[in-house]
Structures are given as structure tokens and as C-alpha cells.
Scaffold this active site. Sequence first.
Site, short mmCIF file in Angstrom:
data_model
loop_
_atom_site.label_atom_id
_atom_site.label_comp_id
_atom_site.label_asym_id
_atom_site.label_seq_id
_atom_site.Cartn_x
_atom_site.Cartn_y
_atom_site.Cartn_z
N ASP A 244 0.86 -1.18 0.00
CA ASP A 244 0.00 0.00 0.00
C ASP A 244 0.89 1.23 0.00
O ASP A 244 1.95 1.24 0.62
CB ASP A 244 -0.99 0.00 1.17
N GLU B 253 -7.69 4.32 12.35
CA GLU B 253 -6.61 4.07 13.31
C GLU B 253 -6.36 5.24 14.25
O GLU B 253 -5.36 5.29 14.96
CB GLU B 253 -5.32 3.73 12.57
#
Length: 253
Positions: A13, A106
Site C-alpha cells: 500500500d 486508526e
Amino acid sequence: MQARDNSHARGIDVSHYQGTIDWAKVRASGISFAFIKATEGTTYTDSKLAANLAGAKAAGIKVGAYHFCRAGIPGDAEKEANYFIQVLNSLGGIAKWDLPPALDIETTNNATNLTRTCQAWLSRVQATWNVQPLLYTYPYFAKSYLDASLGNVPLWYANYGVNQPADVAGWTRWQFLQYSDSGTVPGIVGPVDMNEFDGSEDELMGYELSVDDANKIIAFLSAAYNATSIPAAQDEFHRLANELRKASGQPEQ
């Protein structure tokens, strides 16, 4: 959760932090998919989004887009989802992407109910494109802020140095596993996040059977059909030939 497997497809990613990527070298190294940062909050678009999308697809890499969540309440999450949708639509929409869109959650931002916040974003995106998004998170965050009602959402899980992650919140499987944040990949300067898909590269990539290839196999089946007088065998050869016709987009006979 399930264990990692050497037969699984490998991916990365990326965002603008990786700079200019040589995607041909990335693909040649065995990387078969990439999640690309698209947006963050309600105003930020990653500066490398368009370039990474075009470069990865040109190299034959499967791509998915992710949004970094800043929302602390469901109403703000819907606004972030609308921004994500707007940005991807400006690049051709969800059809440009091979993998499901993902919500990266997150950070808490003093949220009182992050599960409902996630659900608001996920629901808005799914309702728009009729695609079930992924949820990206990591062990401490999932244990501390998310509940079991999210267990039916496909999980993109960050868990480093572990061969078989433990179950967490409502999840007993991961679909994608981010297993390192310090990988080295040809074509990328500096470290990059490394990921694994719960399946082989063939399963991830899919296989489109061409009409030409299908007809070559059908020719062998026809020869076998003509060489036998056993009705059951002939029926099976005929069935297999029609399966090949269907798989290649041809009418059955």
C-alpha cells in the site's frame, strides 16, 4: 484467524510518501496488488493518487483505493465518505478499481462510538457503488474501540511479526494482511508497507478464457467425443465443452 501462507499473493500500500514509483519494476518483483491512498478527512486528496492509479494499472497490478478516516462521529464520517466518492468519481469512478475500497481507521479523535462512525462511512460507500468496502485497522485499536458488529465487514488487518493473528473484536478471518511497514520493493525508494491476500495470485487476478483458447480445448474434447461410443463419456465431453463456451462468452450447443 487463519495463518499466512507462502502461496498467497503479495501486495503493497502506497501514498505520496513513496514518491515516484516505477510500477513496472514493482510488478516484475512479484507484487500483484496495491492499495493506493486516495483521501483523508473531507478536504485532502493524496498528491500521487492519479499517477499511482495510472502507473499500477498500466503495469498489470490490481488496485484498490483507501480513505484515511478523521471523523469522530457518524455525521462527519458520511461527509468524509462523500468526499472520497467525489474524488474517485473524478477519476472514472469505482469501475477504475479492481479491489474493494477501504476505510483506514486508526485514530480516535475523541470519538464516543467509532463502530457507528465506521458503519456510517461503510454504508454510504456501499450504497453508492454497491460494493462492500474493507475496513483497515490494527489489534490494539480493534480491541479498544471497535465491537463485534463489524465482524461481517471484510478485514484488512495490520499485524506485524505474527504468522497467525488472533481473533479480534468480531473478526475470525482477514482478507488482506499488512504484515510489515518496512518492506523493500524494486521500483520504490525507501520502505513500503507489505501486504498479503488470503488466496493465490491466480485467485486475485482471475482468469479470462479467450474464445480462441476455449475453442482449441473444445476441439480436443470433440475428438475424444468422436473416439468413444460410451454415452456417459460423451455426455461428459459435451458438458465440459459447454462449460468452456460459457466461460469464454459463447453460446452453448
